[in-house]
Design a protein around this motif. Sequence first.
Motif, PDB file in Angstrom:
ATOM      1  N   ARG A  18       9.264  -5.355  -2.236  1.00  0.00           N
ATOM      2  CA  ARG A  18      10.137  -4.046  -1.284  1.00  0.00           C
ATOM      3  C   ARG A  18      10.857  -3.517  -1.663  1.00  0.00           C
ATOM      4  O   ARG A  18      11.506  -2.494  -1.316  1.00  0.00           O
ATOM      5  CB  ARG A  18      10.228  -5.343   0.359  1.00  0.00           C
ATOM      6  CG  ARG A  18       9.208  -5.822   0.567  1.00  0.00           C
ATOM      7  CD  ARG A  18       9.380  -6.701   1.439  1.00  0.00           C
ATOM      8  NE  ARG A  18       7.850  -7.476   1.790  1.00  0.00           N
ATOM      9  CZ  ARG A  18       7.559  -8.452   2.766  1.00  0.00           C
ATOM     10  NH1 ARG A  18       8.515  -9.481   2.805  1.00  0.00           N
ATOM     11  NH2 ARG A  18       6.192  -8.614   2.693  1.00  0.00           N
ATOM     12  N   ALA A  19      12.358  -4.277  -1.873  1.00  0.00           N
ATOM     13  CA  ALA A  19      14.150  -4.215  -1.943  1.00  0.00           C
ATOM     14  C   ALA A  19      14.100  -2.972  -2.915  1.00  0.00           C
ATOM     15  O   ALA A  19      14.435  -2.005  -2.886  1.00  0.00           O
ATOM     16  CB  ALA A  19      14.564  -5.664  -2.575  1.00  0.00           C
ATOM     17  N   LYS A  32      13.236   4.835  -2.303  1.00  0.00           N
ATOM     18  CA  LYS A  32      12.898   5.626  -1.236  1.00  0.00           C
ATOM     19  C   LYS A  32      10.917   6.109  -1.517  1.00  0.00           C
ATOM     20  O   LYS A  32      10.820   6.883  -1.346  1.00  0.00           O
ATOM     21  CB  LYS A  32      13.598   7.299  -1.190  1.00  0.00           C
ATOM     22  CG  LYS A  32      14.838   6.703  -1.605  1.00  0.00           C
ATOM     23  CD  LYS A  32      15.136   7.876  -0.607  1.00  0.00           C
ATOM     24  CE  LYS A  32      16.777   7.351  -0.092  1.00  0.00           C
ATOM     25  NZ  LYS A  32      18.142   7.636  -0.265  1.00  0.00           N
ATOM     26  N   ILE A  33      10.400   5.462  -1.578  1.00  0.00           N
ATOM     27  CA  ILE A  33       8.941   4.964  -1.741  1.00  0.00           C
ATOM     28  C   ILE A  33       8.212   4.464  -0.905  1.00  0.00           C
ATOM     29  O   ILE A  33       8.462   3.031  -0.544  1.00  0.00           O
ATOM     30  CB  ILE A  33       8.410   4.368  -2.741  1.00  0.00           C
ATOM     31  CG1 ILE A  33       8.992   5.102  -4.872  1.00  0.00           C
ATOM     32  CG2 ILE A  33       6.745   4.215  -3.328  1.00  0.00           C
ATOM     33  CD1 ILE A  33       8.272   4.320  -5.803  1.00  0.00           C
ATOM     34  N   VAL A  90       0.986  -0.971  -0.257  1.00  0.00           N
ATOM     35  CA  VAL A  90      -0.179   0.156   0.038  1.00  0.00           C
ATOM     36  C   VAL A  90       0.438   1.259   0.002  1.00  0.00           C
ATOM     37  O   VAL A  90       1.290   1.347   1.045  1.00  0.00           O
ATOM     38  CB  VAL A  90      -0.580   0.041   1.257  1.00  0.00           C
ATOM     39  CG1 VAL A  90      -2.075   0.914   0.969  1.00  0.00           C
ATOM     40  CG2 VAL A  90      -1.494  -1.211   1.615  1.00  0.00           C
ATOM     41  N   ILE A  91       0.942   1.847  -1.004  1.00  0.00           N
ATOM     42  CA  ILE A  91       1.672   2.897  -1.448  1.00  0.00           C
ATOM     43  C   ILE A  91       0.337   4.631  -0.860  1.00  0.00           C
ATOM     44  O   ILE A  91      -0.394   4.491  -1.453  1.00  0.00           O
ATOM     45  CB  ILE A  91       2.343   3.192  -2.773  1.00  0.00           C
ATOM     46  CG1 ILE A  91       3.239   2.402  -2.498  1.00  0.00           C
ATOM     47  CG2 ILE A  91       3.170   4.807  -2.782  1.00  0.00           C
ATOM     48  CD1 ILE A  91       3.942   1.612  -4.104  1.00  0.00           C
ATOM     49  N   VAL A 107       5.691   3.806  -9.822  1.00  0.00           N
ATOM     50  CA  VAL A 107       5.559   2.700  -8.874  1.00  0.00           C
ATOM     51  C   VAL A 107       6.191   2.056  -9.753  1.00  0.00           C
ATOM     52  O   VAL A 107       6.506   1.042 -10.067  1.00  0.00           O
ATOM     53  CB  VAL A 107       4.363   2.896  -8.381  1.00  0.00           C
ATOM     54  CG1 VAL A 107       4.069   1.764  -7.974  1.00  0.00           C
ATOM     55  CG2 VAL A 107       4.556   3.496  -7.275  1.00  0.00           C
ATOM     56  N   ALA A 108       5.332   2.074 -11.306  1.00  0.00           N
ATOM     57  CA  ALA A 108       5.350   0.455 -12.644  1.00  0.00           C
ATOM     58  C   ALA A 108       7.028   0.571 -13.074  1.00  0.00           C
ATOM     59  O   ALA A 108       7.240  -0.202 -13.221  1.00  0.00           O
ATOM     60  CB  ALA A 108       4.833   1.597 -13.679  1.00  0.00           C
ATOM     61  N   GLN A 109       7.533   2.368 -13.075  1.00  0.00           N
ATOM     62  CA  GLN A 109       9.435   2.026 -13.562  1.00  0.00           C
ATOM     63  C   GLN A 109       9.982   1.724 -12.726  1.00  0.00           C
ATOM     64  O   GLN A 109      10.583   0.917 -12.892  1.00  0.00           O
ATOM     65  CB  GLN A 109       9.608   3.796 -14.078  1.00  0.00           C
ATOM     66  CG  GLN A 109      10.950   3.350 -14.260  1.00  0.00           C
ATOM     67  CD  GLN A 109      11.226   5.722 -14.433  1.00  0.00           C
ATOM     68  OE1 GLN A 109      10.362   6.123 -14.189  1.00  0.00           O
ATOM     69  NE2 GLN A 109      12.610   5.020 -14.787  1.00  0.00           N
TER      70      GLN A 109
END
Length: 136
Positions: free
Chosen positions: A57-58, A64-65, A8-9, A21-23
């Motif tokens: 996750r990594a 830094k998201i 969850v962002i 995020v997709a990139q």
Amino acid sequence: MPTTTQLVISGLSRPGVMAQVAQVLGEAKVNIKAFSAPEVTGTGKLRLLVADLEGARAALKVAKIKFTEETALLLSLENKPGALKEVADLLTKARINIKCGYCTPSREGKRAIVVLTVSNRAKALTILRDQSLDEF
């Protein structure tokens, strides 16, 4: 019925968030299996199911998201009118709130993969134990 961990962002709803995020996940070779990005004004939540949770996750940490994780239910329903109503009725009768939900058809299209977060996961798992999912 299995559960899964979704990422969850949370953040301001603005152009480019999904692209970033997709990139990040694409460059890390992490496949997005499903996502929910509801229309909001202000702060919203992007929820993601990914093929490689550790890799995601990594990659997000390096970029830094900020993200959190939550456990969601995975249901496999017959892809027909009224299938979701049956599940929603069972949860309503048990006084379990559906906090978030989204779905996608399975690869062959005969089933619908439904992702739900609920107010009482343990109780919901018991009530919905007849709903199954072999693989997603």
